[in-house]
Design a protein around this motif. Sequence first.
Motif, PDB file in Angstrom:
ATOM      1  N   TYR A  50      24.188  40.862   6.134  1.00 12.85           N
ATOM      2  CA  TYR A  50      23.828  40.086   7.594  1.00 12.85           C
ATOM      3  C   TYR A  50      22.814  39.465   8.039  1.00 12.85           C
ATOM      4  O   TYR A  50      22.557  37.946   8.680  1.00 12.85           O
TER       5      TYR A  50
ATOM      6  N   THR B 264      36.560  32.156  19.971  1.00 10.11           N
ATOM      7  CA  THR B 264      37.483  33.094  20.483  1.00 10.11           C
ATOM      8  C   THR B 264      36.832  34.619  20.478  1.00 10.11           C
ATOM      9  O   THR B 264      37.212  35.661  19.853  1.00 10.11           O
TER      10      THR B 264
ATOM     11  N   ASP C 150      36.029  24.547  10.063  1.00  8.64           N
ATOM     12  CA  ASP C 150      35.131  26.108   9.689  1.00  8.64           C
ATOM     13  C   ASP C 150      34.362  25.539   8.846  1.00  8.64           C
ATOM     14  O   ASP C 150      33.802  25.005   8.734  1.00  8.64           O
TER      15      ASP C 150
ATOM     16  N   SER D 117      30.265  38.784  11.748  1.00  3.53           N
ATOM     17  CA  SER D 117      29.124  39.502  12.706  1.00  3.53           C
ATOM     18  C   SER D 117      29.502  40.702  12.689  1.00  3.53           C
ATOM     19  O   SER D 117      28.459  41.537  13.301  1.00  3.53           O
TER      20      SER D 117
HETATM   21  P1  NDP Z   1      32.407  38.036  16.802  1.00  2.00           P
HETATM   22  O1  NDP Z   1      32.771  38.811  16.040  1.00  2.00           O
HETATM   23  O2  NDP Z   1      32.991  38.718  17.984  1.00  2.00           O
HETATM   24  O3  NDP Z   1      33.446  36.723  17.528  1.00  2.00           O
HETATM   25  C1  NDP Z   1      32.471  35.930  15.845  1.00  2.00           C
HETATM   26  C2  NDP Z   1      33.340  34.396  16.013  1.00  2.00           C
HETATM   27  O4  NDP Z   1      33.211  33.946  15.351  1.00  2.00           O
HETATM   28  C3  NDP Z   1      34.840  35.006  16.716  1.00  2.00           C
HETATM   29  O5  NDP Z   1      35.478  33.097  17.289  1.00  2.00           O
HETATM   30  C4  NDP Z   1      35.189  34.365  14.734  1.00  2.00           C
HETATM   31  O6  NDP Z   1      37.104  33.520  14.221  1.00  2.00           O
HETATM   32  C5  NDP Z   1      34.301  33.025  14.493  1.00  2.00           C
HETATM   33  N1  NDP Z   1      34.473  32.516  13.231  1.00  2.00           N
HETATM   34  C6  NDP Z   1      33.986  33.420  11.989  1.00  2.00           C
HETATM   35  N2  NDP Z   1      33.405  33.143  10.993  1.00  2.00           N
HETATM   36  C7  NDP Z   1      34.211  31.533  10.611  1.00  2.00           C
HETATM   37  C8  NDP Z   1      33.758  30.316  10.000  1.00  2.00           C
HETATM   38  N3  NDP Z   1      34.090  31.046   8.753  1.00  2.00           N
HETATM   39  N4  NDP Z   1      34.072  28.895  11.372  1.00  2.00           N
HETATM   40  C9  NDP Z   1      34.271  28.873  11.786  1.00  2.00           C
HETATM   41  N5  NDP Z   1      34.553  30.212  13.208  1.00  2.00           N
HETATM   42  C10 NDP Z   1      34.509  31.452  12.427  1.00  2.00           C
HETATM   43  O7  NDP Z   1      30.375  37.705  17.941  1.00  2.00           O
HETATM   44  P2  NDP Z   1      29.666  38.325  19.160  1.00  2.00           P
HETATM   45  O8  NDP Z   1      30.806  36.960  20.100  1.00  2.00           O
HETATM   46  O9  NDP Z   1      29.732  39.243  19.433  1.00  2.00           O
HETATM   47  O10 NDP Z   1      28.140  37.274  18.636  1.00  2.00           O
HETATM   48  C11 NDP Z   1      28.417  35.301  18.365  1.00  2.00           C
HETATM   49  C12 NDP Z   1      27.373  35.618  17.496  1.00  2.00           C
HETATM   50  O11 NDP Z   1      26.048  36.103  17.652  1.00  2.00           O
HETATM   51  C13 NDP Z   1      27.350  36.110  16.147  1.00  2.00           C
HETATM   52  O12 NDP Z   1      26.625  35.202  15.641  1.00  2.00           O
HETATM   53  C14 NDP Z   1      26.749  36.868  16.070  1.00  2.00           C
HETATM   54  O13 NDP Z   1      26.379  36.978  15.074  1.00  2.00           O
HETATM   55  C15 NDP Z   1      25.523  36.893  17.144  1.00  2.00           C
HETATM   56  N6  NDP Z   1      24.559  37.942  17.899  1.00  2.00           N
HETATM   57  C16 NDP Z   1      26.221  38.539  18.254  1.00  2.00           C
HETATM   58  C17 NDP Z   1      25.218  40.056  18.998  1.00  2.00           C
HETATM   59  C18 NDP Z   1      25.894  40.957  20.133  1.00  2.00           C
HETATM   60  O14 NDP Z   1      25.690  41.516  19.950  1.00  2.00           O
HETATM   61  N7  NDP Z   1      27.176  40.795  20.393  1.00  2.00           N
HETATM   62  C19 NDP Z   1      23.742  40.245  18.914  1.00  2.00           C
HETATM   63  C20 NDP Z   1      23.010  39.018  18.646  1.00  2.00           C
HETATM   64  C21 NDP Z   1      23.597  37.806  17.892  1.00  2.00           C
HETATM   65  P3  NDP Z   1      37.882  34.275  14.292  1.00  2.00           P
HETATM   66  O15 NDP Z   1      38.004  35.038  16.007  1.00  2.00           O
HETATM   67  O16 NDP Z   1      38.445  33.856  13.830  1.00  2.00           O
HETATM   68  O17 NDP Z   1      37.577  35.906  13.895  1.00  2.00           O
END
Ligand code: NDP
Length: 336
Positions: free
Chosen positions: A148, A11, A57, A83
């Motif tokens: 983080y 998501t 989860d 994130s």
């Molecule tokens: P987002 O914050 O957009 O998405 C995070 C996702 O993790 C959401 O789908 C969220 O679900 C889900 N989530 C959070 N907590 C849990 C949990 N306890 N169990 C299951 N699902 C969970 O992040 P991005 O798409 O931007 O990033 C994707 C990944 O890449 C992350 O791990 C981020 O740390 C990493 N990253 C991102 C970068 C960037 O520039 N975007 C760069 C480097 C790394 P919900 O919708 O329910 O909140």
Amino acid sequence: MKSTAIITGITGQDGSYLAEFLLRRGYEVHGIVRHTSTESYGRIEHLRHQVVLHKADLLDTGSIQSVVENVRPTEFYNLAAMSFVPVSWEQPILTSEVTGLGVLRALEAIRVVNPRIRFYQASSSEMYGEVVETPQSETTRFYPRSPYAVAKVFAHYMTVNYRESYNMFACSGILFNHESPRRGTDFVTRKITHAVARIKMGLQNELRLGNLDSMRDWGFAGDYVRAMWMMLQQESPRDYVIGTGDTTRIRDFVQMAFDYAGLDPQDHVVIDPRFYRPAEVNLLRANPDKAKRELGWEPEVDLRGLVAMMMEHDLELARIEKLTVGRAYERKAAAA
Ligand code: NDP
Ligand code: GDR
């Protein structure tokens, strides 16, 4: 045999682009979503009938393991995380549980069910933190500067450890900042484009920001999910830095977005210390040579293209918002 992928974090920004990418390649795509009182599947609404969603989860090992057992995927992309860096100081334990230990839970589930499943971990340039060299490559030492980033370093080394201990195909992509119209509005690029568009439409007048002097290597999320997939198609698992190799000050991104809308930031930007961080990551710039050489990966969208894409999207959103607000006002006035 048809390739089957599980995506955690489907998501989120990257999850939605990766799901689209894998569907285009004929994959059967399964997404892990957590239970919430109201569903928030906005980014994958258009894919709802093409993917299978499972409630699980990263805080709950059993829930992840049963999805892996039921789906029996060929690939597992672990994108889920808490994130947003500032929240990691407010909720360091939750961040460590999800962003750090959550990865170990996923690795354990795979090791137990089928260690041949290929695993991708979303590592981050935040691990470089107070950088010890520029640009940053796969051999640059980590110096994390937030809960983080510390959690990501733990997850990164766990992924390396499972590869080396259990011979698992587990890789980390060390991704630098990547953005899109689907980026959350708390992150600085989208906060800026969203606000500039609303200012342009007369829906707000002020944009409050923190430190404008830090520098980031920004790319387009659609390009970066391609790199994730490429890593899992190699003969052997390796870690790769993914970024553009260019870096830009936040201040200059602000200027680009305001220029796009024909506005002057000096009339609207207010510096608000509430958005300063306890410890800042001042400079990130990738050295993506290994990914270019071994994966053949190249970004297709440059920063100017990214700003245009985000601004166009947010201007359209602001137009719709203005129309909706106007109509609601007219209805209310007529009913009075
Ligand atoms: P987002 O914050 O957009 O998405 C995070 C996702 O993790 C959401 O789908 C969220 O679900 C889900 N989530 C959070 N907590 C849990 C949990 N306890 N169990 C299951 N699902 C969970 O992040 P991005 O798409 O931007 O990033 C994707 C990944 O890449 C992350 O791990 C981020 O740390 C990493 N990253 C991102 C970068 C960037 O520039 N975007 C760069 C480097 C790394 P919900 O919708 O329910 O909140
Ligand atoms: P970052 O992204 O912390 O790099 O993490 P973010 O866009 O939040 O911040 C980038 C830089 O902008 C400065 N900044 C502000 N940031 C926010 N969010 N809001 C503001 O008002 C503001 N003003 C200035 C910040 O201080 C910072 O220097 C992102 C996330 O996607 C992580 O999950 C990912 O791992 C890294 O990118 C790579």
